[in-house]
Design a protein around this motif. Structure first.
Motif, mmCIF file in Angstrom:
data_model
loop_
_atom_site.group_PDB
_atom_site.id
_atom_site.type_symbol
_atom_site.label_atom_id
_atom_site.label_comp_id
_atom_site.label_asym_id
_atom_site.label_seq_id
_atom_site.Cartn_x
_atom_site.Cartn_y
_atom_site.Cartn_z
ATOM 1 N N HIS A 67 0.314 -1.801 -0.140
ATOM 2 C CA HIS A 67 0.016 -0.117 -0.283
ATOM 3 C C HIS A 67 0.934 0.772 -0.033
ATOM 4 C CE1 HIS A 67 -3.183 -3.031 1.356
ATOM 5 N NE2 HIS A 67 -3.385 -2.275 0.994
ATOM 6 N N ASN A 68 2.205 0.911 -0.358
ATOM 7 C CA ASN A 68 2.690 2.312 -0.700
ATOM 8 C C ASN A 68 3.469 2.650 0.985
ATOM 9 O OD1 ASN A 68 3.310 1.902 -3.202
ATOM 10 N ND2 ASN A 68 0.994 2.471 -3.882
ATOM 11 N N ASN A 69 3.385 2.468 1.479
ATOM 12 C CA ASN A 69 3.627 2.827 3.149
ATOM 13 C C ASN A 69 5.211 2.751 3.402
ATOM 14 O OD1 ASN A 69 0.715 4.262 3.707
ATOM 15 N ND2 ASN A 69 0.814 1.798 3.905
ATOM 16 N N GLU A 70 6.189 3.673 3.213
ATOM 17 C CA GLU A 70 7.230 3.782 3.777
ATOM 18 C C GLU A 70 7.502 3.883 4.429
ATOM 19 O OE1 GLU A 70 9.679 4.928 0.077
ATOM 20 O OE2 GLU A 70 8.994 4.021 -1.014
#
Length: 177
Positions: A67-70
């Motif tokens: 979910h593109n949570n860096e």
């Protein structure tokens, strides 16, 4: 106040302060003594993602990456628990070549910065000598074992000259030499 304010000391939403942390600094199968939050929006508070005292698993990391949570947020009240977590896992973080060198350098710098601040605020704390030795050892190992560590750390060092920041900068330069 419901506006998002970015400060040097974190993000303030509805009067509550949060700090951004890199997902890559969380070690798999370790117990987190702090809660993890997902950012919501500029006007809504972060959403609790994971309660403290639970292990951080590969399944959790994979879901966040998908979910593109860096990065995640922690509440300011959990700041010390996160700092202790990073210090106890610092060697693993610094040696993890899957973490970008810039993130590892920033993590090292912030850890050293926090330690120096703690030394200046409470110089008689019992374990400071041991933790300072561990910090120095981790820094030297990082500088000698990672080809771009010196350059990356130099880019992270800030230009502000508060006493504790200046102390960290001097340490980084001295250890590098």
């Amino acid at each position: 106040m419901s506006q998002l304010e970015k400060k040097d000391l974190g993000i303030i939403i509805d009067g509550e302060r949060y700090f951004s942390i890199a997902l890559s600094t969380l070690r798999l199968d370790t117990i987190l003594d702090f809660e993890l939050y997902l950012p919501a929006s500029d006007t809504h508070p972060p959403v609790l993602y994971r309660s403290g005292n639970l292990p951080f698993t590969d399944k959790e990391r994979t879901r966040l990456i998908e979910h593109n949570n860096e990065s995640l947020l922690i509440h300011a009240s959990d700041g010390n628990a996160y700092k202790q977590y990073v210090v106890s896992n610092l060697s693993n973080i610094l040696n993890d070549t899957n973490i970008p060198i810039e993130v590892r350098s920033h993590t090292l710098y912030e850890s050293a910065h926090g330690l120096i601040q703690e030394i200046l605020e409470n110089p008689s704390a019992g374990d400071l000598l041991k933790r300072t030795g561990n910090m120095a050892e981790n820094t030297v190992d990082f500088l000698f074992n990672q080809s771009n560590a010196f350059l990356s750390l130099m880019q992270v060092t800030s230009a502000d000259y508060y006493t504790y920041t200046h102390s960290v900068n001097v340490f980084v330069y001295s250890a590098s030499l």
